[in-house]
Write a protein that holds these residues in place. Structure first.
Motif, short mmCIF file in Angstrom:
data_model
loop_
_atom_site.label_atom_id
_atom_site.label_comp_id
_atom_site.label_asym_id
_atom_site.label_seq_id
_atom_site.Cartn_x
_atom_site.Cartn_y
_atom_site.Cartn_z
N VAL A 179 -83.24 24.66 -28.71
CA VAL A 179 -84.22 25.28 -27.83
C VAL A 179 -85.15 26.19 -28.63
N PRO A 180 -86.33 26.50 -28.09
CA PRO A 180 -87.19 27.49 -28.74
C PRO A 180 -86.47 28.84 -28.76
N PRO A 181 -86.44 29.51 -29.90
CA PRO A 181 -85.77 30.81 -29.96
C PRO A 181 -86.24 31.75 -28.85
N GLY A 182 -85.27 32.32 -28.15
CA GLY A 182 -85.55 33.16 -26.99
C GLY A 182 -85.13 32.51 -25.69
N THR A 183 -84.80 31.21 -25.73
CA THR A 183 -84.54 30.46 -24.50
C THR A 183 -83.19 30.81 -23.88
N THR A 184 -82.17 31.09 -24.69
CA THR A 184 -80.86 31.43 -24.12
C THR A 184 -80.95 32.69 -23.27
N LEU A 185 -81.78 33.64 -23.68
CA LEU A 185 -81.96 34.85 -22.88
C LEU A 185 -82.67 34.55 -21.56
N ILE A 186 -83.56 33.55 -21.59
CA ILE A 186 -84.18 33.09 -20.34
C ILE A 186 -83.12 32.47 -19.45
N ALA A 187 -82.22 31.67 -20.05
CA ALA A 187 -81.13 31.06 -19.29
C ALA A 187 -80.23 32.12 -18.68
N LYS A 188 -79.99 33.18 -19.43
CA LYS A 188 -79.16 34.29 -18.91
C LYS A 188 -79.78 34.86 -17.63
N LYS A 261 -75.55 37.62 -34.97
CA LYS A 261 -75.60 38.82 -34.14
C LYS A 261 -76.11 38.59 -32.72
N GLY A 262 -76.86 37.53 -32.52
CA GLY A 262 -77.39 37.29 -31.19
C GLY A 262 -77.90 35.88 -31.04
N THR A 263 -78.23 35.50 -29.82
CA THR A 263 -78.64 34.12 -29.56
C THR A 263 -80.00 33.79 -30.17
N ASN A 264 -80.89 34.78 -30.29
CA ASN A 264 -82.15 34.51 -30.99
C ASN A 264 -81.87 34.06 -32.43
N SER A 265 -80.85 34.66 -33.04
CA SER A 265 -80.52 34.33 -34.43
C SER A 265 -80.01 32.91 -34.56
N THR A 266 -79.10 32.48 -33.68
CA THR A 266 -78.58 31.12 -33.79
C THR A 266 -79.65 30.10 -33.44
N GLU A 267 -80.50 30.43 -32.50
CA GLU A 267 -81.59 29.51 -32.14
C GLU A 267 -82.56 29.34 -33.32
N ILE A 268 -82.89 30.44 -33.98
CA ILE A 268 -83.76 30.36 -35.15
C ILE A 268 -83.05 29.62 -36.29
#
Length: 502
Positions: A179-188, A261-268
């Motif tokens: 996914v585009p980085p930042g998407t998991t937080l949107i899913a949250k 450390k966070g979902t943005n990191s794994t997405e990137i």
């Protein structure tokens, strides 16, 4: 083309009517009755990742799960659902473990496929393995302009919302989709909003991201179960839950997990990983052309350079980049940087790599065209060995062979297709054979377009070609060895892409 009212099983040819009544709940309840006291894992998406992830979970290393695969009741996916429930795995693979794991799950009766979102209400874990596509706009062949594209998250958001509308409040939602980085937080936000609307707690849900590194081919299962994993959660509570789950399906003693450390990191991490490879391939494109113009063999040059440990991953020439990841992931990253992170500029070098790679089949085509008298390829009989995007893989999505073949069809060529892992080419609506019966004196050229193992060191195939009248042999992936090149050159015109001087 398929009838819209039917879904054709690609393996058996059987047609299934698309259901009008989407109520599969009785069957789900009966399945779970057979699997009492087991945690329920629902895998959302039954494509090349989700289907195999499902049978890996059904054969978890140290825990027994009841696994439900869910997909949409469309002609593209409904046949997969029926096929799984009838005991036929919907993906042809060169990895024997795929069939072995599927048969084990069939014997244990712990894997069921459905189209009913009711399954989410029974899940302890949901793994999201759905497509998130990039739409390339106004692609112009042979243009150096960076590809224009768009990313639409609406389908992904809808899929996440369908989980939130049915799931338990203490579920673990693990996103594997790239996914585009930042998407998991949107899913949250979507999941929590759905839970609040159902008057459920938002404090118990666990949400994480752990991208897959699935490699369809001879190591299909191992690329999930016996391979390194990177993971994260939207908070420590979630990350801990992701870790505990992954420990049940991955051999962490040999392949330790890596927490970021966070979902943005794994997405990137995922899109950077694939962007690096895409740029590595794009880099060698201009050097392939240089080698052709200089009349040198780039294969021997690269192999010499690879002796240096720091340069072992330098790429070789080829027909192009294909598959679902390298053709889009750099664009997902660039789009996210601007649209979700809020930067002014995207990632122009990464975007240029995609554009360069998209044009690779055109370069191969032009070399091929130059081998014919007066560069005229019109109405020729062309035999392609391989249509999938990678060796020993039955996946034609974004295959570089597609553009190459389309260019031939535009010149009214008669195309004969061979691939041991594909029997129908959906993107071009063409039948594909797995035997060599179309190799005959009617051919003008044979193209090695995918590096399947069956084509390598195949004496039967080389003998068949040697028996033919003189024709053109074009190897786009460096599959022929020196001995085969010399043998075939005694009778035919042989050209290997990236070898300017044979």
């Amino acid at each position: 083309m398929r009838n819209k009212e039917f879904s054709k099983n690609e393996l058996t040819g059987k047609n299934y009517p698309i259901p009008d009544d989407l109520d599969d709940r009785k069957a789900i309840d009966e399945f779970l009755d057979l699997n009492k006291d087991k945690e329920v894992v629902v895998v959302q998406g039954l494509g090349f990742v989700g289907a195999v992830m499902s049978i890996v979970c059904a054969n978890a290393l140290n825990k027994e799960y009841a696994v439900i695969g869910i997909d949409l009741p469309t002609p593209e996916s409904y046949w997969k659902i029926c096929s799984i429930n009838e005991g036929i795995f919907p993906i042809i693979s060169s990895d024997n473990k795929v069939e072995e794991y599927f048969q084990k799950s069939t014997e244990k009766k712990n894997f069921y496929a459905t189209y009913d979102v009711y399954a989410f209400s029974k899940a302890d874990v949901v793994i999201v393995d759905i497509n998130l596509d990039v739409k390339k706009l106004d692609f112009h062949i042979n243009s150096n302009d960076i590809v224009d594209y768009s990313v639409d998250l609406s389908g992904f958001k809808s899929a996440i919302r369908s989980i939130g509308n049915y799931c338990k409040e203490d579920i673990l939602v693990l996103i594997e989709t790239t996914v585009p980085p930042g998407t998991t937080l949107i899913a949250k936000d979507i999941l929590q909003e759905a839970l609040r609307s159902r008057k459920l707690s938002t404090d118990k849900i666990k949400i994480g991201h752990s991208y897959e590194r699935v490699m369809p081919g001879p190591n299909y299962i191992d690329s999930i179960q016996n391979f390194y994993r990177v993971y994260s959660g939207v908070d420590d509570f979630s990350a801990n839950s992701v870790e505990e789950f992954l420990k049940t399906i991955i051999r962490i003693d040999e392949y330790p997990l890596t927490r970021l450390k966070g979902t943005n990191s794994t997405e990137i991490s995922k899109v950077l990983e694939n962007s690096f490879r895409a740029m590595n391939i794009a880099f060698i494109v201009e050097w392939s052309r240089y080698a052709e113009e200089a009349g040198v063999d780039l294969y021997e040059i690269v192999n010499a350079i690879r002796m240096r440990p720091t340069h072992k991953n330098i790429m070789l020439p080829g027909i192009g980049v294909g598959g679902y990841c390298l053709t889009k992931d750099p664009l997902l990253a660039s789009w996210s940087k601007q649209e979700l992170i809020g930067a002014v500029e995207g990632l122009p070098m990464s975007e240029l790599a995609v554009t360069t790679n998209d044009n690779m089949p055109l370069y191969a085509y032009r070399i091929f065209e130059s081998l014919f008298l007066e560069n005229s390829i019109k109405n020729k009989n062309i035999y392609l060995l391989g249509v999938s995007y990678a060796p020993d893989v039955g996946d034609t999505r974004y295959s570089p062979v597609e553009l190459f073949c389309t260019l031939l069809l535009n010149e009214h060529c008669n195309i004969f297709l061979n691939d041991p892992y594909v029997n129908f080419w959906d993107e071009l609506n063409l039948n594909v054979k797995d035997n060599f019966e179309d190799i005959s004196n009617s051919l003008d050229a044979i193209v090695f377009s995918t590096g399947h193992s069956i084509y390598k060191n195949n004496k039967e195939l080389i003998d068949l070609i040697l028996d033919l009248d003189a024709l053109i042999i074009f190897d786009t992936i460096g599959l022929l060895n020196e001995s085969e090149i010399n043998l075939l050159s005694s009778k035919h015109v042989v050209k290997v892409l990236g070898r300017g001087d044979l």
